[in-house]
Motif scaffolding. Structure first.
Motif, PDB file in Angstrom:
ATOM      1  N   UNK A   1       1.052  -2.573  -1.677  1.00  0.00           N
ATOM      2  CA  UNK A   1       1.029  -1.487  -0.688  1.00  0.00           C
ATOM      3  C   UNK A   1       0.051  -0.411  -1.157  1.00  0.00           C
ATOM      4  N   UNK A   2      -0.882  -0.049  -0.280  1.00  0.00           N
ATOM      5  CA  UNK A   2      -1.843   1.013  -0.581  1.00  0.00           C
ATOM      6  C   UNK A   2      -1.353   2.295   0.085  1.00  0.00           C
ATOM      7  N   UNK A   3      -0.933   3.246  -0.751  1.00  0.00           N
ATOM      8  CA  UNK A   3      -0.402   4.532  -0.269  1.00  0.00           C
ATOM      9  C   UNK A   3      -1.121   5.664  -0.998  1.00  0.00           C
ATOM     10  N   UNK A   4      -2.439   5.529  -1.073  1.00  0.00           N
ATOM     11  CA  UNK A   4      -3.237   6.391  -1.947  1.00  0.00           C
ATOM     12  C   UNK A   4      -3.664   7.710  -1.322  1.00  0.00           C
TER      13      UNK A   4
ATOM     14  N   UNK B   1       4.155  10.958  -0.544  1.00  0.00           N
ATOM     15  CA  UNK B   1       5.258  10.906   0.415  1.00  0.00           C
ATOM     16  C   UNK B   1       5.479   9.496   0.956  1.00  0.00           C
ATOM     17  N   UNK B   2       4.423   8.853   1.434  1.00  0.00           N
ATOM     18  CA  UNK B   2       4.573   7.509   2.015  1.00  0.00           C
ATOM     19  C   UNK B   2       4.978   6.494   0.957  1.00  0.00           C
ATOM     20  N   UNK B   3       4.348   6.566  -0.211  1.00  0.00           N
ATOM     21  CA  UNK B   3       4.652   5.614  -1.278  1.00  0.00           C
ATOM     22  C   UNK B   3       6.087   5.692  -1.744  1.00  0.00           C
ATOM     23  N   UNK B   4       6.599   6.909  -1.915  1.00  0.00           N
ATOM     24  CA  UNK B   4       7.986   7.081  -2.367  1.00  0.00           C
ATOM     25  C   UNK B   4       8.974   6.573  -1.322  1.00  0.00           C
TER      26      UNK B   4
ATOM     27  N   UNK C   1       6.015  -8.421 -10.224  1.00  0.00           N
ATOM     28  CA  UNK C   1       6.783  -7.552  -9.333  1.00  0.00           C
ATOM     29  C   UNK C   1       6.814  -8.140  -7.930  1.00  0.00           C
ATOM     30  N   UNK C   2       7.904  -7.877  -7.238  1.00  0.00           N
ATOM     31  CA  UNK C   2       7.929  -8.251  -5.820  1.00  0.00           C
ATOM     32  C   UNK C   2       6.917  -7.391  -5.056  1.00  0.00           C
ATOM     33  N   UNK C   3       6.919  -6.102  -5.386  1.00  0.00           N
ATOM     34  CA  UNK C   3       6.043  -5.159  -4.684  1.00  0.00           C
ATOM     35  C   UNK C   3       5.450  -4.167  -5.679  1.00  0.00           C
ATOM     36  N   UNK C   4       4.140  -3.960  -5.602  1.00  0.00           N
ATOM     37  CA  UNK C   4       3.499  -2.841  -6.296  1.00  0.00           C
ATOM     38  C   UNK C   4       2.974  -1.890  -5.228  1.00  0.00           C
TER      39      UNK C   4
END
Length: 397
Positions: A159-162, A16-19, A7-10
């Motif tokens: 990206x950490x959006x946990x 909210x932030x992740x979406x 993937x380019x990005x996981x």
């Protein structure tokens, strides 16, 4: 669905932030995978604001946020203001309403907002892997490997959006902090925020007897003052003014409550003295009968107000406007809307949200040491940090 491709990005975290980040990146033609352990995306959005989700505020500035570096939030917030998010949801036809102090809520339910975010991700061709546990993350040549319950996945950018520790019933955890520490980033101590304050002993008993009552007050703590409703509960105090104050309260400190914030109390007491009027009747204009009985039992009014000295009136005015109480503790992460502290913002670029010590690793949303006041500010930080990160990733190729 082939998840084993590179993937380019996981993005870890479908909140909210992740979406918001996922849609932003996906629209630029990059292959994006969002992973979350929950069975559905946006669980916290679904339950916030009593199911109506206070999704932003009309007036958002850096002053509405608590962060060790007060300037950190300015870049992302200025590039994606609340007006930009409002424009997006209006484009989708979201029915929303404005409440006090510029707060915007979904009119019918938070699920309407979730559908909008999911639609944006669908249009951006974002792939989801829900009910997926992340076991391990490691940097490898050309990016990262993410070992999960559905296999080993690889990506160029991670990206950490946990999120953080509030709402443990939604399986909130310190996973994001662990990842930060794994890559050498400093994590600041955490504590519950926007949370009720509990009491022990005689004050617990006294306050519990008033459970269900609400008063318009101004609560002061740590040099901040919040003029909103206060609610008495079986455990202590809640309501908007207390939730706001909780962000600044420390164990062992008092909170100070002005019970008549809309009155010039000393002037009014002197006027009552001049007219030889009833102090009890005057107080009855402002308070429910149950609270008035409680108050006058603990703090009897001057018996002969017509002959009360200035000193007596001044002392009673202070009692009414500077009522000091000592909470024993917060109600904890179970009842907290947010988490204070988190990944130190000095470790992350304010423009791109990329970790300074690890190329290609990003932190967005509540996992960072950024906490908004009550009123839609935490969601606006999620939207703005997600867009800032997504834009940076897309422009970096």
């Amino acid at each position: 669905m082939n998840l084993t491709q590179k993937w380019d990005v996981i993005i870890i975290g479908a909140g909210a932030a992740g979406l918001m980040c996922a849609a932003t990146v996906g629209y630029q033609g990059l292959a994006v995978l969002v992973i979350d352990h929950a069975p559905k995306a946006a669980a916290k959005i679904r339950i916030s604001g009593g199911g109506k989700c206070n999704f932003t505020n009309l007036d958002v500035t850096a002053k509405n946020f608590i962060c060790q570096n007060p300037h950190f939030v300015k870049s992302a917030l200025s590039r994606y203001p609340s007006s930009a998010f409002i424009e997006m949801v209006e484009r989708h036809g979201l029915h929303y309403e404005q409440r006090e102090l510029g707060k915007l809520f979904c009119k019918q339910g938070a699920s309407d907002l979730i559908q909008i975010l999911r639609a944006e991700c669908t249009w951006a061709q974002v792939t989801f892997s829900l009910k997926t546990e992340v076991n391990k993350v490691q940097a490898v040549a050309g990016g990262f490997q993410v070992d999960t319950s559905v296999g080993a996945l690889s990506c160029s950018k991670l990206v950490i959006a946990t999120g953080a520790l509030s709402f443990p019933k939604l399986k909130a955890s310190g996973f994001g902090y662990a990842i930060a520490e794994q890559f050498g980033l400093k994590v600041l101590p955490t504590r519950p925020g926007l949370v009720p304050l509990n009491f022990e002993g005689k004050w617990h008993e006294r306050i519990a007897e008033l459970s269900g009552l609400s008063l318009d007050v101004a609560v002061s703590v740590g040099g901040k003052c919040f003029h909103e409703a206060m609610l008495f509960t079986h455990q202590g105090l809640s309501g908007p003014s207390i939730l706001q104050a909780s962000n600044y309260w420390r164990e062992g400190e008092p909170i100070q409550i002005n019970l008549l914030p809309n009155s010039n109390v000393l002037d009014d007491l002197k006027q009552l003295r001049k007219q030889a009027s009833s102090l009890n009747r005057w107080l009855g204009q402002f308070w429910p009968k149950r609270f008035m009985q409680f108050w006058l039992t603990l703090y009897p009014a001057p018996e002969d107000i017509a002959n009360a000295s200035d000193e007596t009136l001044e002392a009673y005015a202070r009692q009414l406007t500077e009522w000091s109480l000592y909470p024993s503790e917060t109600a904890g992460y179970d009842k907290a809307e947010v988490t204070l502290g988190g990944v130190d913002t000095d470790e992350v670029s304010s423009k791109t949200l990329e970790a300074k010590k690890q190329h290609g690793l990003y932190f967005i949303g509540e996992v960072l040491d950024v906490t908004g006041q009550l009123g839609g500010y935490n969601f606006q930080w999620a939207w703005a940090s997600g867009v800032a990160c997504g834009t940076a990733i897309a422009s970096s190729g």
